[in-house]
Write a protein that holds these residues in place. Structure first.
Motif, mmCIF file in Angstrom:
data_model
loop_
_atom_site.group_PDB
_atom_site.id
_atom_site.type_symbol
_atom_site.label_atom_id
_atom_site.label_comp_id
_atom_site.label_asym_id
_atom_site.label_seq_id
_atom_site.Cartn_x
_atom_site.Cartn_y
_atom_site.Cartn_z
ATOM 1 N N ILE A 1 -7.048 1.706 -4.522
ATOM 2 C CA ILE A 1 -6.055 1.129 -5.447
ATOM 3 C C ILE A 1 -6.745 0.609 -6.701
ATOM 4 C CG2 ILE A 1 -4.400 -0.759 -5.757
ATOM 5 C CD1 ILE A 1 -3.693 -0.375 -2.741
ATOM 6 N N GLN B 1 0.840 -1.204 0.000
ATOM 7 C CA GLN B 1 0.000 0.000 0.000
ATOM 8 C C GLN B 1 0.878 1.258 0.000
ATOM 9 O OE1 GLN B 1 -2.307 -1.942 3.294
ATOM 10 N NE2 GLN B 1 -3.899 -0.577 2.513
ATOM 11 N N TRP C 1 -4.536 4.425 1.199
ATOM 12 C CA TRP C 1 -4.432 3.645 -0.040
ATOM 13 C C TRP C 1 -4.974 2.242 0.227
ATOM 14 C CZ3 TRP C 1 -3.335 4.999 -4.939
ATOM 15 C CH2 TRP C 1 -2.926 6.331 -5.133
ATOM 16 N N PRO D 1 1.980 4.324 -2.363
ATOM 17 C CA PRO D 1 1.614 4.968 -3.635
ATOM 18 C C PRO D 1 2.786 5.128 -4.596
ATOM 19 C CG PRO D 1 1.401 6.499 -1.792
ATOM 20 C CD PRO D 1 1.683 5.161 -1.212
#
Length: 190
Positions: free
Chosen positions: A183, A146, A178, A148
């Protein structure tokens, strides 16, 4: 990956072989082998060059190939329904990638001759052998986090594998910004 290969073999769906195209202290061998086998493999690898993926590449390039070569240097697991082709101490990645590219078709032929499923742990960087494995693969399992920055990097650099990818989110935490929903939306994953 190791669990999927083991379940495939145990369920009688066919034989599997596992290998990796890179050196890592967290190798598949650490998961698959008993501690005394790991110690023996490391000792043998320090002094001899007659095991692992690099040895296979050199033998195929020299004209010695076939299923017997793979069986000879692989470690049988699960009553010979699963094999592990150990990693070598890959000293020079560029040389490894070059040698791999020279013999890859014969290597895949040999791997598929002794097994129904070939599982390959690749490096995360874009080296030649990893890219070849990814382009030739029928299915790719991608372990994501997770993060980014990492997600952007993956989806920018590996857009060609999306059609055949299955995504896993390691150490998933739903409370992080996230999360799975974000996602999937951001990277158009259905």
């Amino acid at each position: 990956m190791a669990c999927i290969a083991a379940m495939t073999s145990i369920a009688g769906m066919g034989k599997s072989i596992l290998l990796e195209n890179h050196y890592s202290i967290h190798s598949l061998g650490n998961i698959l082998l008993a501690p005394e086998q790991i110690t023996g493999l490391k000792e043998q690898g320090q002094y001899y060059d007659k095991y692992g993926i690099e040895y296979v590449l050199k033998q195929i390039y020299s004209g010695h190939s076939g299923a017997d070569l793979i069986r000879q240097v692989s470690i049988p697991l699960l009553y010979t329904n699963m094999y592990y082709l150990p990693q070598s101490y890959i000293v020079n990645r560029e040389v490894f990638n070059y040698e791999f590219d020279l013999v890859r078709e014969e290597l895949f032929r040999c791997l598929e001759e002794i097994s129904d499923y070939v599982f390959i742990d690749t490096e995360t960087n874009q080296n030649l052998s990893s890219n070849t494995f990814l382009s030739d693969a029928d299915m790719i399992v991608v372990n994501l986090r997770q993060d980014p920055v990492m997600l952007d990097e993956f989806f920018e650099n590996y857009s060609s594998v999306r059609e055949k990818a299955v995504y896993l989110l390691g150490e998933y935490q739903p409370e992080i910004a996230w999360n799975l929903r974000r996602i999937c939306y951001r990277y158009r994953i259905s």
